[in-house]
Design a protein around this motif. Structure first.
Motif, PDB file in Angstrom:
ATOM      1  N   SER A 217       0.825  -1.214   0.000  1.00  0.00           N
ATOM      2  CA  SER A 217       0.000   0.000   0.000  1.00  0.00           C
ATOM      3  C   SER A 217       0.855   1.257   0.000  1.00  0.00           C
ATOM      4  O   SER A 217       0.480   2.280  -0.593  1.00  0.00           O
ATOM      5  CB  SER A 217      -0.951  -0.005   1.199  1.00  0.00           C
ATOM      6  N   SER A 218       2.036   1.196   0.634  1.00  0.00           N
ATOM      7  CA  SER A 218       2.932   2.360   0.643  1.00  0.00           C
ATOM      8  C   SER A 218       3.457   2.658  -0.755  1.00  0.00           C
ATOM      9  O   SER A 218       3.543   3.818  -1.170  1.00  0.00           O
ATOM     10  CB  SER A 218       4.109   2.117   1.599  1.00  0.00           C
ATOM     11  N   VAL A 219       3.817   1.612  -1.490  1.00  0.00           N
ATOM     12  CA  VAL A 219       4.312   1.790  -2.859  1.00  0.00           C
ATOM     13  C   VAL A 219       3.233   2.407  -3.735  1.00  0.00           C
ATOM     14  O   VAL A 219       3.498   3.333  -4.517  1.00  0.00           O
ATOM     15  CB  VAL A 219       4.785   0.440  -3.442  1.00  0.00           C
ATOM     16  N   ILE A 220       2.003   1.926  -3.617  1.00  0.00           N
ATOM     17  CA  ILE A 220       0.903   2.485  -4.402  1.00  0.00           C
ATOM     18  C   ILE A 220       0.678   3.942  -4.031  1.00  0.00           C
ATOM     19  O   ILE A 220       0.497   4.807  -4.900  1.00  0.00           O
ATOM     20  CB  ILE A 220      -0.377   1.653  -4.203  1.00  0.00           C
ATOM     21  N   GLU A 221       0.688   4.246  -2.741  1.00  0.00           N
ATOM     22  CA  GLU A 221       0.503   5.620  -2.287  1.00  0.00           C
ATOM     23  C   GLU A 221       1.574   6.537  -2.856  1.00  0.00           C
ATOM     24  O   GLU A 221       1.315   7.703  -3.172  1.00  0.00           O
ATOM     25  CB  GLU A 221       0.543   5.678  -0.753  1.00  0.00           C
ATOM     26  N   ASP A 222       2.783   6.019  -3.036  1.00  0.00           N
ATOM     27  CA  ASP A 222       3.893   6.829  -3.530  1.00  0.00           C
ATOM     28  C   ASP A 222       4.030   6.801  -5.046  1.00  0.00           C
ATOM     29  O   ASP A 222       5.043   7.239  -5.591  1.00  0.00           O
ATOM     30  CB  ASP A 222       5.202   6.377  -2.876  1.00  0.00           C
TER      31      ASP A 222
END
Length: 410
Positions: A217-222
């Protein structure tokens, strides 16, 4: 490379800058799909916006000299020549002295007019006569044809994260296919005999997978494309083959777990044997997150992240996000919140510490309250609003000392 010949955060960033030069390509995407994407190149306006003189109020288009000196006791009397229809060129112009036309907000200014009197400062005597009770200056209540955007103006810079307001700017210019940076592909691997998938029921000694979903989810958010390669048991051959596959298919690989020096911690060995130069550094002088690995294989980075969730979250936030933003030619500007610290807090010198905190508003003053938890616990960063960075040569924070709180998430 010797384990725990630790590097500072700045040294890690210098290592990233000097060892990697990954460039992502460009893709054209639909205007409706570009929220949170990053511009690949500058956007230069192909036209003037709004492109014509328009009124910014409801009122009457006039020549300003016709209402000079107008007042409630001595209003200017004007002949009403008609009205401007929204979305159309005015059918008439102001040709003779003493003429005016009704104009709505956004209407096109008729030929001969140079200003607009707000309707609040007028009275209508009859169908053909308007009384104006207040003078206007030249150009008052009028937006010129290039006042919003000028032809040839750079309206958005490369590296801009597209948000609703910038997207509306592109819409106003008629740009429906937007040049954005391709999403970096980030492979995510979790390792550990004790890790099971969320749908399974843990037996004694087992724990559901946390880090894969944190990182995904962090990668998608970034702005990245996250690719999950599953939870791999502490099996050297299987982990090696999975890491090799991820390195071939992705721009970046994140391996969560196995980065320390225990019997079954094999991440460092795998990174070193995947290809040259292998490990660039092992160990960062931060808390939490010390057992972190940065490797390079086929000019691509492989990060060995701590298995403890809070440590993993901090290292992602401070190091991995930095790398992704550098790949995407984007530099995030952060505006931390100044707060008073709620208590005395001691730390050991020699390591930067990223301390999770919540923020309370007490009588109009922001107070940062530490969330005291171990790095293995998930609850620490779910309760935290953000973190306070404590420099490595500082031994702690005093009660009521001013600190700056950075948000964990965007």
């Amino acid at each position: 490379m010797d384990f725990y010949k630790v590097s500072s955060v700045e040294e890690v960033k210098d290592t990233i800058n000097s060892n990697f030069s990954i460039s992502l390509g460009k893709e054209l995407i639909d205007l409706k799909e570009c929220n949170d994407r990053i511009l690949y190149e500058d956007i230069v306006s192909p036209l003037n916006v709004p492109g014509f003189k328009r009124s910014i109020v409801d009122g009457y288009a006039v020549k300003c000299k016709e209402v000079q000196g107008a007042s409630e006791s001595m209003p200017s009397m004007l002949d009403l020549k008609g009205e401007v229809i929204m979305g159309k060129m005015p059918s008439k112009s102001l040709e003779f002295p003493g003429e005016c036309m009704y104009i709505p907000t956004g209407g096109m200014l008729p030929e001969g007019a140079d200003s607009v009197v707000m309707i609040e400062y007028t009275d209508k005597m009859d169908d053909t006569t308007i009384l104006v009770n207040k003078p206007v200056a030249f150009g008052e209540n009028v937006l010129n044809e290039d006042e919003d955007v000028e032809l040839g103006e750079t309206v958005l810079k490369a590296g801009t994260v597209l948000k609703p307001y910038s997207i509306s700017m592109l819409s106003s210019l008629g740009i429906i296919k937007v040049p954005v940076i391709c999403r970096p592909k980030v492979g995510i691997i979790s390792t550990g005999d004790e890790i099971i998938s969320p749908e399974e029921y843990p037996k004694p000694g087992q724990i559901r997978d946390i880090n894969s979903y944190l990182l995904y989810s962090s990668v998608i958010e970034d702005g990245g494309e996250a690719i999950f390669y599953g939870v791999i048991r502490d099996d050297y051959e299987k982990l090696f083959e999975t890491a090799k596959k991820a390195n071939e298919e992705c721009d970046v690989v994140l391996i969560s777990g196995g980065s320390s020096v225990g019997k079954k911690d094999q991440t460092a060995k795998i990174i070193d044997e995947l290809g040259k130069p292998g490990i660039l550094l092992h160990g960062i002088s931060i808390k939490p997150g010390k057992p972190t690995i940065l490797g390079k294989v086929k000019n691509k980075p492989i990060f060995g992240l701590p298995g403890h969730p809070l440590s993993c979250a901090v290292v992602y936030r401070i190091i991995v996000r930095y790398f992704l933003q550098r790949m995407m030619k984007f530099e995030e500007v952060e505006y931390p919140i100044p707060c008073k610290f709620s208590t005395n807090y001691h730390k050991a010198k020699g390591r930067e510490e990223y301390l999770p905190v919540t923020i309370k508003n007490i009588e109009g003053e922001y107070i940062a309250v530490p969330v005291l938890t171990k790095s293995a616990a998930i609850s620490g960063f779910t309760k935290a609003w953000g973190y306070v960075k404590i420099d490595k040569n500082v031994e702690g924070i005093f009660k009521d000392q001013q600190v700056y709180v950075y948000k964990f998430q965007r």
